[in-house]
Design a protein around this motif. Structure first.
Motif, PDB file in Angstrom:
ATOM      1  N   GLY A   1      42.864  26.497  69.197  1.00  0.00           N
ATOM      2  CA  GLY A   1      44.020  26.787  70.040  1.00  0.00           C
ATOM      3  C   GLY A   1      45.038  25.674  69.868  1.00  0.00           C
ATOM      4  N   LEU A   2      46.279  26.055  69.590  1.00  0.00           N
ATOM      5  CA  LEU A   2      47.321  25.065  69.356  1.00  0.00           C
ATOM      6  C   LEU A   2      48.567  25.426  70.154  1.00  0.00           C
ATOM      7  CD1 LEU A   2      48.528  22.669  67.784  1.00  0.00           C
ATOM      8  CD2 LEU A   2      48.909  24.218  65.866  1.00  0.00           C
ATOM      9  N   VAL A   3      49.010  24.480  70.976  1.00  0.00           N
ATOM     10  CA  VAL A   3      50.193  24.695  71.806  1.00  0.00           C
ATOM     11  C   VAL A   3      51.211  23.610  71.489  1.00  0.00           C
ATOM     12  CG1 VAL A   3      51.101  24.647  74.158  1.00  0.00           C
ATOM     13  CG2 VAL A   3      48.918  25.765  73.696  1.00  0.00           C
TER      14      VAL A   3
ATOM     15  N   LYS B   1      49.514  14.703  65.606  1.00  0.00           N
ATOM     16  CA  LYS B   1      50.066  13.445  66.116  1.00  0.00           C
ATOM     17  C   LYS B   1      51.433  13.179  65.514  1.00  0.00           C
ATOM     18  CE  LYS B   1      45.470  11.476  66.707  1.00  0.00           C
ATOM     19  NZ  LYS B   1      44.403  10.666  66.071  1.00  0.00           N
ATOM     20  N   GLU B   2      51.536  13.381  64.192  1.00  0.00           N
ATOM     21  CA  GLU B   2      52.805  13.129  63.516  1.00  0.00           C
ATOM     22  C   GLU B   2      53.907  14.036  64.053  1.00  0.00           C
ATOM     23  OE1 GLU B   2      51.110  11.591  59.188  1.00  0.00           O
ATOM     24  OE2 GLU B   2      52.031  13.564  59.376  1.00  0.00           O
ATOM     25  N   LEU B   3      53.576  15.298  64.251  1.00  0.00           N
ATOM     26  CA  LEU B   3      54.573  16.244  64.757  1.00  0.00           C
ATOM     27  C   LEU B   3      55.072  15.816  66.131  1.00  0.00           C
ATOM     28  CD1 LEU B   3      56.004  18.976  64.279  1.00  0.00           C
ATOM     29  CD2 LEU B   3      54.146  20.052  65.549  1.00  0.00           C
TER      30      LEU B   3
ATOM     31  N   GLY C   1      49.290  20.168  72.033  1.00  0.00           N
ATOM     32  CA  GLY C   1      47.905  20.226  72.496  1.00  0.00           C
ATOM     33  C   GLY C   1      47.095  21.012  71.489  1.00  0.00           C
ATOM     34  N   LEU C   2      45.969  20.444  71.070  1.00  0.00           N
ATOM     35  CA  LEU C   2      45.142  21.100  70.063  1.00  0.00           C
ATOM     36  C   LEU C   2      43.683  21.079  70.498  1.00  0.00           C
ATOM     37  CD1 LEU C   2      44.693  22.277  67.219  1.00  0.00           C
ATOM     38  CD2 LEU C   2      44.809  19.952  66.317  1.00  0.00           C
ATOM     39  N   VAL C   3      43.094  22.257  70.564  1.00  0.00           N
ATOM     40  CA  VAL C   3      41.693  22.380  70.970  1.00  0.00           C
ATOM     41  C   VAL C   3      40.920  23.074  69.855  1.00  0.00           C
ATOM     42  CG1 VAL C   3      40.106  23.515  72.562  1.00  0.00           C
ATOM     43  CG2 VAL C   3      42.221  22.501  73.424  1.00  0.00           C
TER      44      VAL C   3
ATOM     45  N   SER D   1      49.209  15.181  72.851  1.00  0.00           N
ATOM     46  CA  SER D   1      50.160  14.076  72.738  1.00  0.00           C
ATOM     47  C   SER D   1      50.371  13.434  74.104  1.00  0.00           C
ATOM     48  CB  SER D   1      51.485  14.572  72.178  1.00  0.00           C
ATOM     49  OG  SER D   1      52.015  15.592  72.983  1.00  0.00           O
ATOM     50  N   SER D   2      50.252  14.234  75.148  1.00  0.00           N
ATOM     51  CA  SER D   2      50.357  13.694  76.505  1.00  0.00           C
ATOM     52  C   SER D   2      48.944  13.721  77.077  1.00  0.00           C
ATOM     53  CB  SER D   2      51.309  14.561  77.322  1.00  0.00           C
ATOM     54  OG  SER D   2      50.969  15.930  77.182  1.00  0.00           O
ATOM     55  N   SER D   3      48.622  14.763  77.807  1.00  0.00           N
ATOM     56  CA  SER D   3      47.256  14.988  78.253  1.00  0.00           C
ATOM     57  C   SER D   3      47.024  16.490  78.189  1.00  0.00           C
ATOM     58  CB  SER D   3      47.060  14.504  79.690  1.00  0.00           C
ATOM     59  OG  SER D   3      47.664  15.404  80.595  1.00  0.00           O
TER      60      SER D   3
END
Lengths: 99, 99
Positions: free
Chosen positions: A44-46, B33-35, B44-46, B59-61
DNA sequence: CGAGCTATATATAACGT
DNA sequence: TACGTTATATATAGCTC
Protein backbone atom coordinates in the motif's frame (compact mmCIF):
# COMPACT_ATOMS: atom_id res chain seq x y z
CA UNK A 1 19.76 8.70 -12.47
CA UNK A 2 20.04 11.20 -15.19
CA UNK A 3 22.28 13.61 -16.99
CA UNK A 4 23.63 14.86 -13.72
CA UNK A 5 23.90 13.66 -10.15
CA UNK A 6 21.61 15.37 -7.69
CA UNK A 7 21.66 15.86 -3.96
CA UNK A 8 18.65 14.64 -2.04
CA UNK A 9 17.21 17.84 -0.65
CA UNK A 10 14.00 19.73 -1.27
CA UNK A 11 13.84 21.11 -4.81
CA UNK A 12 13.30 24.83 -4.42
CA UNK A 13 12.04 25.63 -7.91
CA UNK A 14 8.34 24.86 -7.89
CA UNK A 15 8.14 23.86 -11.55
CA UNK A 16 11.12 21.53 -11.32
CA UNK A 17 9.69 20.05 -8.15
CA UNK A 18 6.41 19.29 -9.91
CA UNK A 19 8.16 17.71 -12.88
CA UNK A 20 10.38 15.55 -10.68
CA UNK A 21 7.39 14.62 -8.54
CA UNK A 22 5.45 13.43 -11.55
CA UNK A 23 8.32 11.36 -12.91
CA UNK A 24 9.35 9.80 -9.62
CA UNK A 25 5.77 9.17 -8.57
CA UNK A 26 5.29 7.08 -11.71
CA UNK A 27 8.55 5.30 -10.98
CA UNK A 28 7.73 4.37 -7.41
CA UNK A 29 4.23 3.21 -8.33
CA UNK A 30 5.75 0.92 -10.92
CA UNK A 31 8.19 -0.43 -8.34
CA UNK A 32 5.37 -1.01 -5.89
CA UNK A 33 3.39 -2.99 -8.44
CA UNK A 34 6.43 -5.05 -9.42
CA UNK A 35 7.26 -5.82 -5.81
CA UNK A 36 3.72 -6.99 -5.14
CA UNK A 37 3.70 -9.30 -8.15
CA UNK A 38 7.27 -10.63 -8.08
CA UNK A 39 7.35 -11.27 -4.35
CA UNK A 40 3.69 -12.01 -3.68
CA UNK A 41 3.54 -9.14 -1.21
CA UNK A 42 0.68 -6.89 -0.18
CA UNK A 43 1.66 -3.30 -0.82
CA UNK A 44 0.00 0.00 0.00
CA UNK A 45 1.44 3.34 -1.05
CA UNK A 46 -0.02 6.75 -0.23
CA UNK A 47 1.48 9.98 -1.49
CA UNK A 48 0.38 13.56 -0.88
CA UNK A 49 2.02 16.04 -3.23
CA UNK A 50 3.27 19.35 -1.90
CA UNK A 51 0.08 20.85 -3.33
CA UNK A 52 -1.95 18.47 -1.19
CA UNK A 53 -3.22 16.15 -3.86
CA UNK A 54 -3.60 12.46 -3.01
CA UNK A 55 -2.11 9.64 -5.07
CA UNK A 56 -2.45 6.04 -4.02
CA UNK A 57 -1.72 2.48 -5.01
CA UNK A 58 -2.58 -0.78 -3.30
CA UNK A 59 -1.89 -4.26 -4.62
CA UNK A 60 -5.16 -5.36 -3.03
CA UNK A 61 -7.20 -2.45 -1.72
CA UNK A 62 -6.14 0.39 0.53
CA UNK A 63 -8.81 -0.57 3.05
CA UNK A 64 -7.41 -4.08 3.22
CA UNK A 65 -3.88 -2.76 3.69
CA UNK A 66 -4.84 -0.27 6.39
CA UNK A 67 -6.94 -2.82 8.27
CA UNK A 68 -4.15 -5.37 8.15
CA UNK A 69 -1.67 -2.70 9.21
CA UNK A 70 -3.79 -1.92 12.26
CA UNK A 71 -3.99 -5.58 13.23
CA UNK A 72 -0.23 -6.08 12.73
CA UNK A 73 0.49 -3.06 14.90
CA UNK A 74 -1.73 -4.41 17.66
CA UNK A 75 0.17 -7.68 17.57
CA UNK A 76 3.49 -5.86 17.76
CA UNK A 77 2.28 -3.98 20.81
CA UNK A 78 1.18 -7.19 22.50
CA UNK A 79 4.49 -8.91 21.84
CA UNK A 80 6.54 -5.90 22.93
CA UNK A 81 4.40 -5.22 25.96
CA UNK A 82 2.95 -8.49 27.10
CA UNK A 83 0.48 -7.73 29.83
CA UNK A 84 -2.11 -10.42 29.69
CA UNK A 85 -2.47 -14.14 30.08
CA UNK A 86 -2.40 -14.38 26.30
CA UNK A 87 1.33 -13.77 26.26
CA UNK A 88 2.60 -17.32 26.07
CA UNK A 89 0.17 -18.65 23.52
CA UNK A 90 0.40 -15.54 21.38
CA UNK A 91 4.18 -15.65 21.27
CA UNK A 92 4.02 -19.26 20.23
CA UNK A 93 1.51 -18.56 17.51
CA UNK A 94 3.50 -15.68 16.12
CA UNK A 95 6.78 -17.55 16.11
CA UNK A 96 5.28 -20.49 14.32
CA UNK A 97 4.10 -18.17 11.58
CA UNK A 98 7.51 -16.78 10.87
CA UNK A 99 9.77 -18.09 8.15
CA UNK B 1 18.04 -4.10 -13.78
CA UNK B 2 20.57 -6.79 -13.54
CA UNK B 3 22.54 -9.40 -15.38
CA UNK B 4 19.40 -10.53 -17.12
CA UNK B 5 16.00 -9.18 -17.96
CA UNK B 6 13.12 -10.62 -15.98
CA UNK B 7 9.41 -10.93 -16.54
CA UNK B 8 7.16 -9.44 -13.90
CA UNK B 9 5.39 -12.48 -12.52
CA UNK B 10 5.43 -14.19 -9.16
CA UNK B 11 8.82 -15.75 -8.43
CA UNK B 12 8.14 -19.40 -7.77
CA UNK B 13 11.35 -20.31 -5.97
CA UNK B 14 10.87 -19.32 -2.37
CA UNK B 15 14.51 -18.50 -1.70
CA UNK B 16 14.84 -16.33 -4.80
CA UNK B 17 11.60 -14.60 -3.90
CA UNK B 18 12.92 -13.75 -0.44
CA UNK B 19 16.19 -12.43 -1.84
CA UNK B 20 14.46 -10.29 -4.45
CA UNK B 21 11.99 -9.09 -1.84
CA UNK B 22 14.75 -7.93 0.45
CA UNK B 23 16.63 -6.08 -2.29
CA UNK B 24 13.61 -4.44 -3.87
CA UNK B 25 12.11 -3.55 -0.50
CA UNK B 26 15.25 -1.60 0.31
CA UNK B 27 15.10 0.03 -3.10
CA UNK B 28 11.51 1.17 -2.86
CA UNK B 29 11.99 2.50 0.68
CA UNK B 30 14.91 4.54 -0.57
CA UNK B 31 12.77 5.87 -3.43
CA UNK B 32 9.98 6.75 -1.02
CA UNK B 33 12.35 8.71 1.20
CA UNK B 34 13.86 10.54 -1.76
CA UNK B 35 10.45 11.46 -3.14
CA UNK B 36 9.37 12.85 0.19
CA UNK B 37 12.47 15.00 0.54
CA UNK B 38 12.98 16.12 -3.07
CA UNK B 39 9.35 16.95 -3.70
CA UNK B 40 8.22 17.93 -0.23
CA UNK B 41 5.60 15.20 -0.28
CA UNK B 42 4.06 13.17 2.53
CA UNK B 43 4.61 9.51 1.82
CA UNK B 44 3.38 6.36 3.51
CA UNK B 45 4.41 2.89 2.40
CA UNK B 46 3.21 -0.38 3.90
CA UNK B 47 4.47 -3.76 2.76
CA UNK B 48 3.52 -7.23 3.94
CA UNK B 49 5.91 -9.91 2.77
CA UNK B 50 4.57 -13.21 1.52
CA UNK B 51 5.46 -14.59 4.94
CA UNK B 52 3.21 -12.00 6.54
CA UNK B 53 5.81 -9.76 8.06
CA UNK B 54 5.14 -6.01 8.13
CA UNK B 55 7.54 -3.39 6.81
CA UNK B 56 6.67 0.27 6.81
CA UNK B 57 7.94 3.74 6.04
CA UNK B 58 6.33 7.12 6.49
CA UNK B 59 7.92 10.48 5.83
CA UNK B 60 5.97 11.86 8.78
CA UNK B 61 4.23 9.14 10.76
CA UNK B 62 1.99 6.36 9.53
CA UNK B 63 -0.81 7.60 11.77
CA UNK B 64 -0.60 11.02 10.18
CA UNK B 65 -0.65 9.52 6.69
CA UNK B 66 -3.59 7.23 7.38
CA UNK B 67 -5.59 9.98 9.07
CA UNK B 68 -4.94 12.37 6.20
CA UNK B 69 -5.80 9.62 3.73
CA UNK B 70 -9.14 9.12 5.44
CA UNK B 71 -9.92 12.83 5.33
CA UNK B 72 -8.88 13.09 1.66
CA UNK B 73 -11.11 10.16 0.79
CA UNK B 74 -14.05 11.76 2.53
CA UNK B 75 -13.50 14.90 0.52
CA UNK B 76 -13.34 12.93 -2.70
CA UNK B 77 -16.64 11.29 -1.84
CA UNK B 78 -18.27 14.62 -1.13
CA UNK B 79 -17.06 16.14 -4.38
CA UNK B 80 -18.04 13.10 -6.43
CA UNK B 81 -21.38 12.69 -4.69
CA UNK B 82 -22.51 16.09 -3.52
CA UNK B 83 -25.56 15.54 -1.39
CA UNK B 84 -25.62 18.33 1.10
CA UNK B 85 -25.91 22.06 1.27
CA UNK B 86 -22.15 22.17 1.74
CA UNK B 87 -21.63 21.38 -1.91
CA UNK B 88 -21.04 24.87 -3.27
CA UNK B 89 -18.76 26.19 -0.56
CA UNK B 90 -16.79 22.95 -0.37
CA UNK B 91 -16.15 22.87 -4.11
CA UNK B 92 -14.94 26.42 -3.97
CA UNK B 93 -12.62 25.71 -1.09
CA UNK B 94 -11.15 22.64 -2.74
CA UNK B 95 -10.59 24.30 -6.08
CA UNK B 96 -8.84 27.22 -4.50
CA UNK B 97 -6.43 24.84 -2.83
CA UNK B 98 -5.35 23.18 -6.06
CA UNK B 99 -2.35 24.22 -8.07
C1' DC C 1 3.39 24.30 -20.14
C1' DG C 2 3.37 19.07 -21.11
C1' DA C 3 5.41 15.45 -23.83
C1' DG C 4 9.43 13.19 -25.58
C1' DC C 5 14.65 12.40 -25.91
C1' DT C 6 19.38 10.87 -24.43
C1' DA C 7 23.28 10.64 -21.43
C1' DT C 8 24.10 9.12 -16.91
C1' DA C 9 23.16 7.62 -12.38
C1' DT C 10 21.03 3.82 -9.98
C1' DA C 11 18.93 -0.44 -9.00
C1' DT C 12 19.38 -5.11 -9.18
C1' DA C 13 19.65 -10.28 -11.47
C1' DA C 14 22.80 -13.62 -11.68
C1' DC C 15 26.90 -15.10 -9.79
C1' DG C 16 30.80 -15.78 -6.58
C1' DT C 17 32.25 -16.85 -1.61
C1' DT D 1 22.03 -19.70 3.53
C1' DA D 2 23.39 -14.97 3.91
C1' DC D 3 26.63 -11.50 1.85
C1' DG D 4 29.63 -9.11 -1.67
C1' DT D 5 30.48 -8.25 -6.74
C1' DT D 6 29.57 -6.69 -11.34
C1' DA D 7 27.40 -6.74 -15.79
C1' DT D 8 23.04 -5.04 -17.37
C1' DA D 9 18.48 -3.30 -17.22
C1' DT D 10 15.97 0.71 -15.63
C1' DA D 11 14.95 5.14 -13.87
C1' DT D 12 15.43 9.75 -14.50
C1' DA D 13 18.00 14.84 -14.75
C1' DG D 14 18.60 18.12 -17.89
C1' DC D 15 17.20 19.43 -22.56
C1' DT D 16 14.53 20.20 -26.59
C1' DC D 17 10.25 21.13 -28.91
Amino acid sequence: MGRGKIVIRRIDNSTSRQVTFSKRRNGIFKKAKELGILCDAEVGLVIFSSTGRLYEYASSSMKSVIDRYGRAKEEQQLVANPNSELKVSLNCDLKSCRS
